[in-house]
Enzyme design. Structure first.
Site, PDB file in Angstrom:
ATOM      1  N   ASN A 177       1.033  -1.065  -0.025  1.00 11.21           N
ATOM      2  CA  ASN A 177      -0.024   0.053  -0.051  1.00 11.21           C
ATOM      3  C   ASN A 177       0.722   1.270  -0.067  1.00 11.21           C
ATOM      4  OD1 ASN A 177      -1.567   1.715   0.400  1.00 11.21           O
ATOM      5  ND2 ASN A 177      -2.574   1.386   2.489  1.00 11.21           N
ATOM      6  N   TRP A 178       1.101   2.028  -1.160  1.00 13.42           N
ATOM      7  CA  TRP A 178       2.000   2.927  -1.356  1.00 13.42           C
ATOM      8  C   TRP A 178       1.423   4.259  -0.692  1.00 13.42           C
ATOM      9  CZ3 TRP A 178       4.497   3.050  -6.799  1.00 13.42           C
ATOM     10  CH2 TRP A 178       5.357   1.774  -7.026  1.00 13.42           C
ATOM     11  N   LYS A 179       0.093   4.073  -0.454  1.00  8.40           N
ATOM     12  CA  LYS A 179      -0.683   5.380   0.210  1.00  8.40           C
ATOM     13  C   LYS A 179      -0.153   6.575  -0.616  1.00  8.40           C
ATOM     14  CE  LYS A 179      -0.243   3.173   4.672  1.00  8.40           C
ATOM     15  NZ  LYS A 179      -0.220   3.317   6.201  1.00  8.40           N
ATOM     16  N   HIS A 230      -9.595   1.083   5.077  1.00  7.47           N
ATOM     17  CA  HIS A 230      -8.060   1.437   5.889  1.00  7.47           C
ATOM     18  C   HIS A 230      -8.478   2.336   6.854  1.00  7.47           C
ATOM     19  CE1 HIS A 230      -4.157   2.501   6.478  1.00  7.47           C
ATOM     20  NE2 HIS A 230      -3.766   1.557   5.859  1.00  7.47           N
ATOM     21  N   GLU A 262      -6.766   4.701   7.855  1.00  7.81           N
ATOM     22  CA  GLU A 262      -6.491   6.175   7.506  1.00  7.81           C
ATOM     23  C   GLU A 262      -7.847   6.583   6.941  1.00  7.81           C
ATOM     24  OE1 GLU A 262      -2.867   5.390   5.564  1.00  7.81           O
ATOM     25  OE2 GLU A 262      -1.950   4.959   7.289  1.00  7.81           O
ATOM     26  N   GLU A 299      -5.209  -4.990  10.721  1.00  6.40           N
ATOM     27  CA  GLU A 299      -4.338  -3.838  10.949  1.00  6.40           C
ATOM     28  C   GLU A 299      -4.551  -3.298  12.114  1.00  6.40           C
ATOM     29  OE1 GLU A 299      -2.346  -2.746   7.098  1.00  6.40           O
ATOM     30  OE2 GLU A 299      -3.918  -1.505   7.281  1.00  6.40           O
ATOM     31  N   GLY A 356       2.442   2.374  10.536  1.00  5.39           N
ATOM     32  CA  GLY A 356       3.484   3.469  10.320  1.00  5.39           C
ATOM     33  C   GLY A 356       4.139   3.831  11.726  1.00  5.39           C
ATOM     34  N   SER A 380       3.541  -2.229  10.404  1.00  3.08           N
ATOM     35  CA  SER A 380       5.178  -2.229  10.453  1.00  3.08           C
ATOM     36  C   SER A 380       5.737  -3.372  10.062  1.00  3.08           C
ATOM     37  CB  SER A 380       5.268  -1.678  11.811  1.00  3.08           C
ATOM     38  OG  SER A 380       4.891  -0.432  11.970  1.00  3.08           O
ATOM     39  N   GLY A 422       2.988  -1.305   4.275  1.00  2.00           N
ATOM     40  CA  GLY A 422       2.992   0.190   3.837  1.00  2.00           C
ATOM     41  C   GLY A 422       4.382   0.617   3.482  1.00  2.00           C
ATOM     42  N   GLY A 423       4.973   1.354   4.785  1.00  2.00           N
ATOM     43  CA  GLY A 423       6.155   1.831   4.518  1.00  2.00           C
ATOM     44  C   GLY A 423       7.186   1.165   3.922  1.00  2.00           C
TER      45      GLY A 423
HETATM   46  P1  PGA Z   1       2.919   0.321   7.746  1.00  2.00           P
HETATM   47  O1  PGA Z   1       1.488   0.725   6.895  1.00  2.00           O
HETATM   48  O2  PGA Z   1       3.412  -0.851   7.080  1.00  2.00           O
HETATM   49  O3  PGA Z   1       3.565   1.549   7.120  1.00  2.00           O
HETATM   50  O4  PGA Z   1       2.670   0.233   9.027  1.00  2.00           O
HETATM   51  C1  PGA Z   1       0.574  -0.565   6.845  1.00  2.00           C
HETATM   52  C2  PGA Z   1      -0.827   0.004   6.435  1.00  2.00           C
HETATM   53  O5  PGA Z   1      -1.284   1.058   6.674  1.00  2.00           O
HETATM   54  O6  PGA Z   1      -1.491  -0.786   5.576  1.00  2.00           O
END
Ligand code: PGA
Length: 252
Positions: free
Chosen positions: A9-11, A96, A98, A169, A175, A215, A236-237
């Site tokens: 997930n590149w956001k 998600h 966010e 999640e 993050g 993470s 994500g990251g």
């Molecule tokens: P993260 O994000 O790996 O940066 O913690 C995961 C996600 O939001 O899907």
């Protein structure tokens, strides 16, 4: 045997040019048969990525990070499931944290989006997760149970069997660099499988793929994915760098 699925997930990261360059730099090294790999860049990259993946005959699948539940019309700024489907998007992340938190998406919105994604023949990666406060109050199972019940309301057994992936999640792990322990992640993923079993029967529960997200990195991926009820990761990251190649090759 459930096939593992790892999604990046590149956001809201990378311009189109940067994204294309990065995708091309990792594609040749993602050549695996035992894991489904999905890349979810922002909307403006999807069409170009679709062409790149097609021209390279890549096994990597394309996912969107969001969708709107209406088919078309006066919804400034939104993108429909048909639009995504028409350019070769196979997966769509929905729910998600966010989006729940910053864009005030409700379980009702998420349920409409899940149904629309499935109606247009894409696979939904449905995210569920609790806050740190909810975990500290020992409310996490209730919270996840509620999210599953509301987000999958009126979704048929056949659809869940074929076209739904659940991503657990925990919000406190996204993050933050704090990962749920493999025991905590397994405990919740096993609870989710049990709940899906109550909602849809043992066959669906046995078949559905449940990812862990929060993470995930090159160091912890192997242990997390060794758990019985964890069938993949939503990253994500670490999906924004070469680490993603190491993560999808975790088993090599
Ligand atoms: P993260 O994000 O790996 O940066 O913690 C995961 C996600 O939001 O899907």
């Amino acid at each position: 045997m459930r096939k593992k699925i790892i999604a990046g997930n590149w956001k809201m990261n990378y311009s189109l040019y940067q994204g294309e360059e990065f995708l091309l730099s990792i594609l040749d090294r993602i050549n695996i048969d035992n894991v489904d790999v999905v890349v979810c860049p922002n909307y403006i990259m999807l069409s170009s990525f679709s062409e790149i993946l097609f021209s390279k005959n890549s096994k990597v699948k394309l996912g969107a990070q969001n969708v709107y539940f209406e088919d078309k019309g006066a919804y400034t700024g939104e993108v429909s499931a048909d639009m995504l489907n028409s350019i070769g998007v196979d997966y769509c992340i929905v729910g998600h944290s966010e989006r729940r938190q910053y864009f005030k998406e409700t379980d009702e919105d998420i349920n409409k989006k899940v149904k629309k994604i499935l109606e247009k023949d894409m696979t939904a990666i449905l995210c569920v997760g609790e806050t740190l406060e909810q975990r500290n109050n020992n409310e996490m199972f209730k919270i996840i149970e509620n999210q599953l019940e509301h987000d999958l309301k009126d979704v048929s057994k056949e659809e869940v069997y074929k076209k739904v992936v659940i991503a657990y999640e925990p919000i406190w792990a996204i993050g933050t660099g704090v990962t749920a322990t493999s025991i905590q992640a397994e405990e919740m993923c096993s609870f989710i499988r049990e709940k899906i079993g109550k909602m849809y029967g043992a066959n669906v529960a046995e078949n559905i793929r449940i990812q862990y997200g929060g993470s995930v990195n090159t160091k912890n991926v192997k242990e997390i994915l060794s758990m019985d009820n964890i069938d993949g990761a939503l990253v994500g990251g670490a999906s924004l760098s070469d680490d993603f190649v190491a993560i999808v090759n975790y088993d090599n």
